[in-house]
Design a protein around this motif. Structure first.
Motif, PDB file in Angstrom:
ATOM      1  N   ARG A   1     -80.548  33.636-107.648  1.00 15.23           N
ATOM      2  CA  ARG A   1     -81.201  34.805-107.067  1.00 15.23           C
ATOM      3  C   ARG A   1     -80.168  35.871-106.752  1.00 15.23           C
TER       4      ARG A   1
ATOM      5  N   TYR B   1     -88.586  35.622-110.899  1.00 15.83           N
ATOM      6  CA  TYR B   1     -87.516  36.212-111.703  1.00 15.83           C
ATOM      7  C   TYR B   1     -86.158  36.219-111.004  1.00 15.83           C
TER       8      TYR B   1
ATOM      9  N   VAL C   1     -85.007  37.988-108.510  1.00 16.53           N
ATOM     10  CA  VAL C   1     -84.506  39.314-108.157  1.00 16.53           C
ATOM     11  C   VAL C   1     -85.158  39.765-106.854  1.00 16.53           C
TER      12      VAL C   1
ATOM     13  N   TYR D   1     -72.482  46.403-109.044  1.00 15.80           N
ATOM     14  CA  TYR D   1     -73.415  46.124-110.134  1.00 15.80           C
ATOM     15  C   TYR D   1     -72.972  46.844-111.401  1.00 15.80           C
TER      16      TYR D   1
ATOM     17  N   GLY E   1     -75.504  45.261-117.096  1.00 17.33           N
ATOM     18  CA  GLY E   1     -76.314  44.055-117.253  1.00 17.33           C
ATOM     19  C   GLY E   1     -77.136  43.753-116.015  1.00 17.33           C
ATOM     20  N   ASP E   2     -76.548  44.003-114.850  1.00 18.95           N
ATOM     21  CA  ASP E   2     -77.283  43.781-113.603  1.00 18.95           C
ATOM     22  C   ASP E   2     -78.489  44.708-113.500  1.00 18.95           C
TER      23      ASP E   2
ATOM     24  N   ARG F   1     -81.267  43.617-115.673  1.00 20.66           N
ATOM     25  CA  ARG F   1     -81.989  42.498-115.068  1.00 20.66           C
ATOM     26  C   ARG F   1     -82.956  43.003-114.005  1.00 20.66           C
TER      27      ARG F   1
ATOM     28  N   GLY G   1     -85.850  44.764-115.766  1.00 23.72           N
ATOM     29  CA  GLY G   1     -86.691  43.813-116.477  1.00 23.72           C
ATOM     30  C   GLY G   1     -87.593  43.020-115.547  1.00 23.72           C
ATOM     31  N   ALA G   2     -87.049  42.588-114.412  1.00 22.15           N
ATOM     32  CA  ALA G   2     -87.845  41.828-113.446  1.00 22.15           C
ATOM     33  C   ALA G   2     -88.907  42.708-112.806  1.00 22.15           C
TER      34      ALA G   2
ATOM     35  N   VAL H   1     -87.034  48.730-119.662  1.00 18.20           N
ATOM     36  CA  VAL H   1     -85.747  48.218-120.117  1.00 18.20           C
ATOM     37  C   VAL H   1     -85.181  49.105-121.224  1.00 18.20           C
TER      38      VAL H   1
END
Length: 386
Positions: free
Chosen positions: A3, A314, A316, A338, A341-342, A345, A348-349, A367
């Protein structure tokens, strides 16, 4: 499940900071600790672009706010408070608790007060000594033009104290080149360490007000803290492990470089905002901060359920609205260590959870927008979370 925190505070703690906190405890009245403490102070000064002392207090950011009030004012003094959210309003509550007469420049949450509104308040209250304002309002995601406000306040002989709790480490506050007389911030946001430390930095004008202040103070006595700092100490027992964590965090920021840190936050903020708009959602703040993105909860969607699904399915964790904004906004934090990639994520979540709860968002749109935003801007080095 791993998480990750994407709240506007506390933020995810880098592994280097966790390692520093895991080391055996050292005693604070030793040359070893003093060396670490003074190094941490110097690194914060460099990041703030100041030669003035940065005072470290064992408290939250709100403690640093209270310390600023009680050291700069006396009972019966007048102050102007610019408020447009929960934390701007906190300045007024603290000042009133100590018998200070408060005049507010109040704007609707999500709006940003203008320099003209501040000038009007300054003209209407010529006896005001200090103006208090929050730079990045965490409850709304709005960014206030504090440097322009400080300029007009200085022209009228009024000192400006800024709550930089969620702007330190995100924006170049260039303290010595500014008209700001006081900055306060906390440890759990842009400094990327757990809560528990508050910081105060004052200009020469600020220290002049300290000499005039007659409000009661003991633990919050900044003159004593300044005197102790000159010897590498604090007046009271410090939060030793947090100071060592602050050193590790400031070393990370120094290695990355001031300008790259600020640019990375700009890029992360831009990508998140473009993703939100691509999902058909609207931003809440009139002038969005690079600290967090506040988003209107779409009609017919249970905002609390989206937040819960993001965390439980997810991995997040984001934040919802506070006080009058509870259930009305999402707050997506991108303050701290961050990288691209962070953020992908996070987006996306957020996108997946919205769709899980009936939002009409196009799968992949958020995304894709974030990826395109990153591709169109200058890359930054990976930050490594956790």
């Amino acid at each position: 499940m791993k998480r990750v925190l994407f709240t506007p505070g506390p933020t995810e703690v880098p592994s280097e900071v966790l390692e520093a906190m895991a080391k055996p405890l050292i005693h604070h009245r030793t040359d070893e600790y003093r060396q670490y403490f003074l190094e941490t102070t110097r690194l914060m000064q460099e990041h703030l672009a100041t030669t003035h002392p940065v005072l470290t207090l064992s408290c939250s950011g709100s403690g640093a706010m209270e310390a600023a009030v009680v050291n700069l004012l006396s009972a019966g003094d007048q102050a102007i408070v610019v408020e447009g959210g929960k934390f701007g309003a906190r300045w007024g509550m603290i000042a009133q608790a100590y018998g200070v007469t408060v005049h507010t420049v109040s704007v609707e949450w999500g709006r940003v007060a203008t320099v003209e509104e501040v000038e009007s308040a300054l003209a209407a209250h010529p006896s005001a000594k200090v103006m208090f304002v929050t730079h990045s309002e965490t409850s709304t995601g709005a960014l206030f033009p504090v440097h322009d406000m400080a300029r007009v306040a200085k022209a009228r002989g009024v000192a400006t104290v800024v709550d930089a709790v969620t702007s330190f480490g995100v924006y170049d506050l260039h303290f010595d080149r500014s008209d700001v007389d006081g900055l306060v911030w906390g440890s759990q946001k842009g400094m990327m360490i757990p809560p528990g430390l508050g910081f105060v930095c004052l200009s020469p004008r600020g220290w002049d007000l300290v000499k005039e202040s007659k409000l009661p103070k003991y633990y919050w006595n900044l003159a004593k803290a300044k005197g102790a700092l000159e010897k590498g100490d604090t007046p009271f027992t410090p939060a030793i492990s947090l100071v060592l964590a602050a050193r590790a965090a400031m070393l990370l920021l120094a290695k990355e470089g001031r300008d790259p840190v600020f640019a990375r936050h700009q890029r992360n903020g831009d990508a998140t905002r473009k993703a939100v708009r691509a999902l058909g959602l609207s931003l809440f703040a009139e002038v969005p901060s690079n600290t967090l993105t506040a988003v209107h909860v779409p009609q017919g969607v249970d905002g609390g359920a989206v937040v819960k699904t993001m965390e439980q399915r997810y991995g997040v964790k984001i934040a919802g609205g506070q006080d009058r904004l509870k259930g009305k906004i999402f707050r997506l934090g991108h303050i701290g260590h961050y990288d691209e990639g962070d953020i992908l994520r996070l987006v996306g979540a957020f996108e997946a959870s919205l769709i899980d709860h009936g939002a009409s968002a196009q799968p992949g749109a958020g995304v894709r927008a974030a990826q395109e935003s990153f591709r169109s801007s200058k890359p930054s080095a990976a930050a490594r979370v956790g």
